[in-house]
Design a protein around this motif. Structure first.
Motif, mmCIF file in Angstrom:
data_model
loop_
_atom_site.group_PDB
_atom_site.id
_atom_site.type_symbol
_atom_site.label_atom_id
_atom_site.label_comp_id
_atom_site.label_asym_id
_atom_site.label_seq_id
_atom_site.Cartn_x
_atom_site.Cartn_y
_atom_site.Cartn_z
ATOM 1 N N GLN A 108 5.719 3.670 -1.326
ATOM 2 C CA GLN A 108 5.136 2.342 -1.365
ATOM 3 C C GLN A 108 5.731 1.484 -0.250
ATOM 4 O O GLN A 108 6.938 1.468 -0.048
ATOM 5 C CB GLN A 108 5.387 1.679 -2.715
ATOM 6 C CG GLN A 108 4.642 2.350 -3.849
ATOM 7 C CD GLN A 108 4.848 1.626 -5.165
ATOM 8 O OE1 GLN A 108 5.894 1.049 -5.411
ATOM 9 N NE2 GLN A 108 3.849 1.675 -6.026
ATOM 10 N N LYS A 129 -6.217 -2.872 1.836
ATOM 11 C CA LYS A 129 -5.928 -2.005 0.709
ATOM 12 C C LYS A 129 -4.709 -2.545 -0.029
ATOM 13 O O LYS A 129 -3.685 -2.831 0.576
ATOM 14 C CB LYS A 129 -5.657 -0.594 1.209
ATOM 15 C CG LYS A 129 -5.460 0.397 0.090
ATOM 16 C CD LYS A 129 -5.526 1.795 0.604
ATOM 17 C CE LYS A 129 -5.413 2.698 -0.593
ATOM 18 N NZ LYS A 129 -6.095 3.926 -0.457
ATOM 19 N N ASP A 171 -2.492 -1.238 -3.022
ATOM 20 C CA ASP A 171 -2.225 -0.134 -3.938
ATOM 21 C C ASP A 171 -1.319 -0.540 -5.084
ATOM 22 O O ASP A 171 -1.300 0.110 -6.115
ATOM 23 C CB ASP A 171 -1.579 1.040 -3.191
ATOM 24 C CG ASP A 171 -2.567 1.766 -2.297
ATOM 25 O OD1 ASP A 171 -3.760 1.796 -2.627
ATOM 26 O OD2 ASP A 171 -2.142 2.293 -1.251
ATOM 27 N N TYR A 201 0.846 -1.189 0.000
ATOM 28 C CA TYR A 201 0.000 0.000 0.000
ATOM 29 C C TYR A 201 0.882 1.241 0.000
ATOM 30 O O TYR A 201 2.080 1.171 0.255
ATOM 31 C CB TYR A 201 -0.940 -0.003 1.208
ATOM 32 C CG TYR A 201 -0.243 -0.219 2.523
ATOM 33 C CD1 TYR A 201 0.329 0.845 3.219
ATOM 34 C CD2 TYR A 201 -0.163 -1.485 3.076
ATOM 35 C CE1 TYR A 201 0.976 0.641 4.423
ATOM 36 C CE2 TYR A 201 0.486 -1.696 4.289
ATOM 37 C CZ TYR A 201 1.046 -0.635 4.952
ATOM 38 O OH TYR A 201 1.696 -0.835 6.138
#
Length: 122
Positions: free
Chosen positions: A47, A108, A110, A37
């Motif tokens: 990140q 989550k 990403d 994420y």
């Protein structure tokens, strides 16, 4: 090497810069941040990975997953000797399959970094 190496990892998701630093260690051939994420810090997106693939130079490949502040080996190619006969691609597919199975559906995600030849199992 896997146990001391895994125990040396911090008890949190690691930034991609940390993963790149792993590759500077003599025993590590490749380290890849597989899933993670983004954290916004000082107007910059950083990140952070909670899943890693680590290729220990010429020996084995580990799939690592962060659970409750602890990095766990979810796949170790040494435990699957037939993969050595099938080649590195089969080993990477097996590692990514194991990580995908543990990718939290409610968390989550990403970013994902998987080889082009790998596809999520249906």
């Amino acid at each position: 090497m896997s146990e001391p190496f895994v125990e040396s990892l911090p008890g949190r998701a690691v930034p991609k810069s940390f993963v790149a630093e792993l590759e500077t260690k003599e025993a590590i051939q490749q380290a890849v941040a597989v899933r993670g994420y983004n954290i916004e810090r000082d107007g910059e997106t950083v990140q952070h990975a909670y899943q890693l693939v680590v290729n220990v130079r010429g020996k084995y490949i580990l799939g690592l997953h962060l659970t409750n502040g602890t990095w766990r080996v979810v796949f170790d190619t040494r435990d699957h000797p037939k993969l050595a006969q099938e080649g590195p691609r089969a080993a990477y597919e097996a590692v990514h399959d194991a990580l995908y199975e543990r990718a939290p559906s409610d968390a989550k995600i990403d970013f994902e970094s998987t080889p082009r030849f790998w596809n999520a199992s249906q």
